[in-house]
Design a protein around this motif. Structure first.
Motif, PDB file in Angstrom:
ATOM      1  N   LEU A 197      39.226  25.264  -1.739  1.00 19.75           N
ATOM      2  CA  LEU A 197      37.915  25.028  -2.325  1.00 19.75           C
ATOM      3  C   LEU A 197      37.358  26.383  -2.759  1.00 19.75           C
ATOM      4  O   LEU A 197      37.384  27.340  -1.978  1.00 19.75           O
ATOM      5  CB  LEU A 197      37.003  24.386  -1.274  1.00 19.75           C
ATOM      6  CG  LEU A 197      35.661  23.786  -1.665  1.00 19.75           C
ATOM      7  CD1 LEU A 197      35.821  22.724  -2.742  1.00 19.75           C
ATOM      8  CD2 LEU A 197      34.979  23.199  -0.436  1.00 19.75           C
ATOM      9  N   ALA A 223      42.838  25.265  -4.967  1.00 14.51           N
ATOM     10  CA  ALA A 223      41.534  24.836  -5.482  1.00 14.51           C
ATOM     11  C   ALA A 223      41.533  24.739  -7.000  1.00 14.51           C
ATOM     12  O   ALA A 223      40.917  23.835  -7.576  1.00 14.51           O
ATOM     13  CB  ALA A 223      40.447  25.814  -5.023  1.00 14.51           C
ATOM     14  N   GLU A 228      38.999  21.966  -7.740  1.00 11.87           N
ATOM     15  CA  GLU A 228      37.952  22.031  -6.720  1.00 11.87           C
ATOM     16  C   GLU A 228      37.195  23.369  -6.809  1.00 11.87           C
ATOM     17  O   GLU A 228      37.241  24.218  -5.922  1.00 11.87           O
ATOM     18  CB  GLU A 228      38.565  21.849  -5.332  1.00 11.87           C
ATOM     19  CG  GLU A 228      39.152  20.465  -5.095  1.00 11.87           C
ATOM     20  CD  GLU A 228      38.092  19.382  -4.911  1.00 11.87           C
ATOM     21  OE1 GLU A 228      36.886  19.707  -4.987  1.00 11.87           O
ATOM     22  OE2 GLU A 228      38.469  18.217  -4.695  1.00 11.87           O
ATOM     23  N   TRP A 259      35.021  17.065  -0.849  1.00 15.63           N
ATOM     24  CA  TRP A 259      36.417  17.518  -0.864  1.00 15.63           C
ATOM     25  C   TRP A 259      37.240  16.738   0.161  1.00 15.63           C
ATOM     26  O   TRP A 259      38.341  16.268  -0.148  1.00 15.63           O
ATOM     27  CB  TRP A 259      36.454  19.013  -0.543  1.00 15.63           C
ATOM     28  CG  TRP A 259      37.847  19.557  -0.392  1.00 15.63           C
ATOM     29  CD1 TRP A 259      38.649  20.064  -1.369  1.00 15.63           C
ATOM     30  CD2 TRP A 259      38.618  19.603   0.817  1.00 15.63           C
ATOM     31  NE1 TRP A 259      39.879  20.430  -0.849  1.00 15.63           N
ATOM     32  CE2 TRP A 259      39.882  20.159   0.485  1.00 15.63           C
ATOM     33  CE3 TRP A 259      38.375  19.236   2.142  1.00 15.63           C
ATOM     34  CZ2 TRP A 259      40.885  20.350   1.433  1.00 15.63           C
ATOM     35  CZ3 TRP A 259      39.370  19.432   3.079  1.00 15.63           C
ATOM     36  CH2 TRP A 259      40.611  19.977   2.734  1.00 15.63           C
ATOM     37  N   ARG A 263      40.482  14.238  -0.490  1.00 14.55           N
ATOM     38  CA  ARG A 263      41.786  14.497   0.119  1.00 14.55           C
ATOM     39  C   ARG A 263      42.280  13.274   0.920  1.00 14.55           C
ATOM     40  O   ARG A 263      43.456  12.959   0.968  1.00 14.55           O
ATOM     41  CB  ARG A 263      41.717  15.717   1.054  1.00 14.55           C
ATOM     42  CG  ARG A 263      41.346  17.028   0.386  1.00 14.55           C
ATOM     43  CD  ARG A 263      42.421  17.616  -0.509  1.00 14.55           C
ATOM     44  NE  ARG A 263      42.569  17.015  -1.800  1.00 14.55           N
ATOM     45  CZ  ARG A 263      41.680  17.130  -2.823  1.00 14.55           C
ATOM     46  NH1 ARG A 263      40.570  17.805  -2.658  1.00 14.55           N
ATOM     47  NH2 ARG A 263      41.908  16.564  -3.975  1.00 14.55           N
TER      48      ARG A 263
END
Length: 265
Positions: A197, A223, A228, A259, A263
């Motif tokens: 991230l 990321a 992300e 996030w 996932r």
């Protein structure tokens, strides 16, 4: 009674004094102040961060000026030469922000209200920790507070990332109080640390995810690969005041929870 005519050289004392109901003491503010919005409408703007209109400040006849950090040392020195009392705080941690609220409240005779506000801030942090504890995974996070040169997050930002459920990939940089000591000597170190991230808060300007993603070698960063990259507005995270412990940590929690949800899906 405490000081009656206060000039705030940064945003956090302005925000804190408004939250304490002591805004009538403020006679001048920083031009970078955005919280609370009414402060910009009601108070004259007499400083930036590294500079100030000394003459304009003196015309306001302040009995107390509040600033932040060594970066404002020259402004403070000039005001002191003119006989103005100056308080330069230098807190750079979450605990320091909470203590700052208590100290500022005590200085203006609002100790009880300041203690109550500090308690609210601590409860909001506890709520963020509880939300983070329920996440299935913690992302590795790269926080960037400037792009050229690339500067990593300061201590309270790193701590808030942790409270919100992430792990800062540059914790050793966060311990450095000065921005120049948090400059990435090798941008490819981000690639090696593989953050999942990326959070950007480019102080005073819009974060550009596409520019970050286009950096040489960064396409390998998880990321970047997963898209992300997210902005956290600088007024709610880069000021060491109440905003960081309310809107700032709440936004970090929202992004990190999103996030984790993606996932899991």
């Amino acid at each position: 009674m405490g000081p009656q005519r206060i000039v705030c050289l940064t945003e956090e004392p302005t925000e804190t004094l408004y939250l304490l109901g002591e805004q009538d003491r403020i006679v001048g503010i920083s031009g970078f102040t955005v919280r609370p919005p009414q402060a910009r409408k009601e108070k004259p703007k007499v400083s930036a961060f590294t500079s100030a209109k000394i003459g304009e400040i003196l015309k306001l006849k302040p009995d107390f000026v509040i600033g932040f950090s060594d970066i404002q040392a020259e402004i403070a020195a000039e005001l002191i030469k003119h006989g103005v009392e100056v308080w330069i705080s230098n807190h750079r941690s979450v605990a320091g922000i909470v203590d700052y609220v208590r100290r500022l409240g005590a200085l203006v005779g609002a100790g009880e209200r300041a203690a109550a506000l500090a308690g609210e801030l601590e409860r909001n942090l506890d709520a963020a920790r509880e939300r983070a504890a329920r996440l299935p995974r913690r992302p590795k996070v790269y926080f960037e507070e400037w792009d050229s040169p690339q500067i990593t997050g300061i201590a309270w930002v790193s701590e808030l990332v942790g409270i919100a459920g992430g792990d800062d990939v540059f914790p050793e940089h966060a311990a450095m109080p000065l921005a120049r000591d948090r400059i990435l000597a090798d941008p490819l170190e981000v690639v090696r640390r593989a953050p999942e991230l990326i959070l950007g808060s480019w102080c005073g300007k819009k974060f550009r995810p596409e520019q970050v993603a286009a950096r040489a070698g960064w396409s390998e960063v998880p990321a970047v690969r997963d898209g992300e990259l997210h902005e956290v507005k600088s007024p709610i995270i880069l000021q060491p005041g109440p905003a960081a412990l309310t809107a700032g940590v709440d936004e970090l929690s929202r992004i990190i929870a999103g996030w984790a949800q993606r996932r899991a899906g």
